[in-house]
Design a protein around this motif. Structure first.
Motif, short mmCIF file in Angstrom:
data_model
loop_
_atom_site.label_atom_id
_atom_site.label_comp_id
_atom_site.label_asym_id
_atom_site.label_seq_id
_atom_site.Cartn_x
_atom_site.Cartn_y
_atom_site.Cartn_z
N LYS A 62 18.49 -11.62 35.36
CA LYS A 62 17.04 -11.49 35.28
C LYS A 62 16.61 -10.04 35.20
CE LYS A 62 15.79 -15.81 37.61
NZ LYS A 62 15.09 -16.43 38.78
N SER A 63 17.21 -9.20 36.04
CA SER A 63 16.85 -7.79 36.04
C SER A 63 17.28 -7.13 34.73
CB SER A 63 17.50 -7.07 37.22
OG SER A 63 18.91 -7.19 37.18
N GLY A 64 18.43 -7.57 34.18
CA GLY A 64 18.90 -7.03 32.91
C GLY A 64 17.97 -7.38 31.78
N VAL A 65 17.43 -8.58 31.78
CA VAL A 65 16.48 -8.99 30.73
C VAL A 65 15.21 -8.15 30.81
CG1 VAL A 65 15.00 -10.87 29.94
CG2 VAL A 65 17.37 -11.35 30.59
N GLU A 66 14.69 -7.96 32.03
CA GLU A 66 13.49 -7.14 32.19
C GLU A 66 13.73 -5.71 31.72
OE1 GLU A 66 10.53 -8.22 32.97
OE2 GLU A 66 11.33 -10.26 33.09
N LEU A 67 14.92 -5.17 32.05
CA LEU A 67 15.24 -3.80 31.64
C LEU A 67 15.34 -3.71 30.13
CD1 LEU A 67 16.00 -0.92 32.35
CD2 LEU A 67 18.38 -1.67 32.62
N ALA A 68 15.96 -4.71 29.50
CA ALA A 68 16.10 -4.70 28.04
C ALA A 68 14.73 -4.76 27.37
CB ALA A 68 16.96 -5.88 27.60
N LYS A 69 13.82 -5.55 27.89
CA LYS A 69 12.46 -5.62 27.34
C LYS A 69 11.76 -4.27 27.49
CE LYS A 69 11.61 -10.53 28.23
NZ LYS A 69 10.77 -11.51 28.98
N LYS A 70 11.95 -3.65 28.65
CA LYS A 70 11.32 -2.35 28.89
C LYS A 70 11.86 -1.31 27.92
CE LYS A 70 10.56 1.06 32.54
NZ LYS A 70 10.84 1.42 33.96
N GLN A 71 13.18 -1.32 27.72
CA GLN A 71 13.79 -0.37 26.78
C GLN A 71 13.29 -0.62 25.36
OE1 GLN A 71 17.94 -1.10 27.53
NE2 GLN A 71 18.05 0.42 29.17
N ARG A 72 13.10 -1.90 24.99
CA ARG A 72 12.59 -2.24 23.66
C ARG A 72 11.20 -1.66 23.46
NH1 ARG A 72 11.98 -8.34 23.09
NH2 ARG A 72 10.08 -7.89 24.26
N LYS A 73 10.36 -1.78 24.49
CA LYS A 73 9.00 -1.26 24.39
C LYS A 73 9.00 0.25 24.33
CE LYS A 73 6.84 -5.19 26.73
NZ LYS A 73 6.05 -5.64 27.91
N GLU A 74 9.86 0.89 25.15
CA GLU A 74 9.92 2.35 25.17
C GLU A 74 10.38 2.91 23.83
OE1 GLU A 74 12.49 3.20 28.41
OE2 GLU A 74 10.93 2.98 29.95
N GLN A 75 11.24 2.16 23.15
CA GLN A 75 11.77 2.61 21.85
C GLN A 75 10.83 2.24 20.71
OE1 GLN A 75 15.65 0.83 21.59
NE2 GLN A 75 16.45 1.98 23.35
N GLY A 76 9.75 1.54 21.02
CA GLY A 76 8.79 1.17 19.99
C GLY A 76 9.28 0.09 19.07
#
Length: 210
Positions: A62-76
């Motif tokens: 679960k935490s990995g999924v949230e982190l991946a989403k956050k990284q996706r948003k940060e990378q635009g």
């Protein structure tokens, strides 16, 4: 035609599935593409990979999924389709919706996969039923504890009242005993007057009654 594997998943396969899915999330791709990629590597159907992810692996990351989403948003980076983004949110909101959405959008698969889905839904229904029964038992225990707590409060109040009465009776008894002692001393002094001695002018002791 390659026969899809139907044996149990290993820890290494679960790890590979998680790594590929998280990578696709970071890159803005769809989970279906991730399932297809893992399926080719493991000789399993994409549906089987999706079922394994939704029913077991996703809960461990679960935490990995949230982190991946956050990284996706940060990378635009955005998902390849709005539908994929909506589907991902639905999949994470409710276990029953996960299974329904997955079955609807997954291509037809061998009967063994359908049996896995039925087994998964059955287990999920049992889990929901168990949770509901546990909540009911918890509610009943809470009600009984409240009733017992109320009974103990009333009993404690009665004990405090009884203790106060006993203390008052004890103080009254001590006062009665003290008065009786003083009366006894006075009666004794009347019956047995105290005798004292004094010295006369010649140096002799003489008895003096009080």
């Amino acid at each position: 035609m390659t026969i899809a594997r139907q044996d149990a998943w290993t820890q290494d396969e679960d790890l590979l599935l998680a790594e590929v899915v998280l990578r696709h999330i970071r890159e803005g791709s769809t989970q279906l593409k991730a399932f297809e990629e893992v399926g080719k590597q493991l000789s399993r159907t994409s549906a089987a990979c999706g079922f394994r992810w939704n029913s077991f692996v996703r809960k461990q990351y679960k935490s990995g999924v949230e982190l991946a989403k956050k990284q996706r948003k940060e990378q635009g980076v955005r998902d390849t389709s709005f539908k994929a983004e909506v589907k991902e949110d639905v999949m994470e909101s409710n276990e029953q919706e996960i299974a329904t959405e997955w079955i609807r959008e997954t291509p037809s698969t061998p009967s063994t996969t359908l049996q896995e889905v039925i087994s998964y839904l059955t287990k999920m229904d049992e889990s929901f039923r168990h949770d509901r029964e546990e909540k009911e038992r918890s509610s009943q225990r809470s009600y009984y504890l409240e009733q017992e707590n109320e009974r103990l409060r009333e009993e404690n109040g009665l004990l405090r009242d009884n203790l106060r009465v006993v203390e008052e009776d004890y103080r009254a008894l001590m006062q009665i005993m003290e008065r009786a002692r003083k009366l006894s001393v006075l009666e004794d002094e009347k019956l047995n007057p105290k005798v004292s001695f004094q010295m006369d002018k010649n140096g002799n002791l003489e008895r003096v009654n009080k």
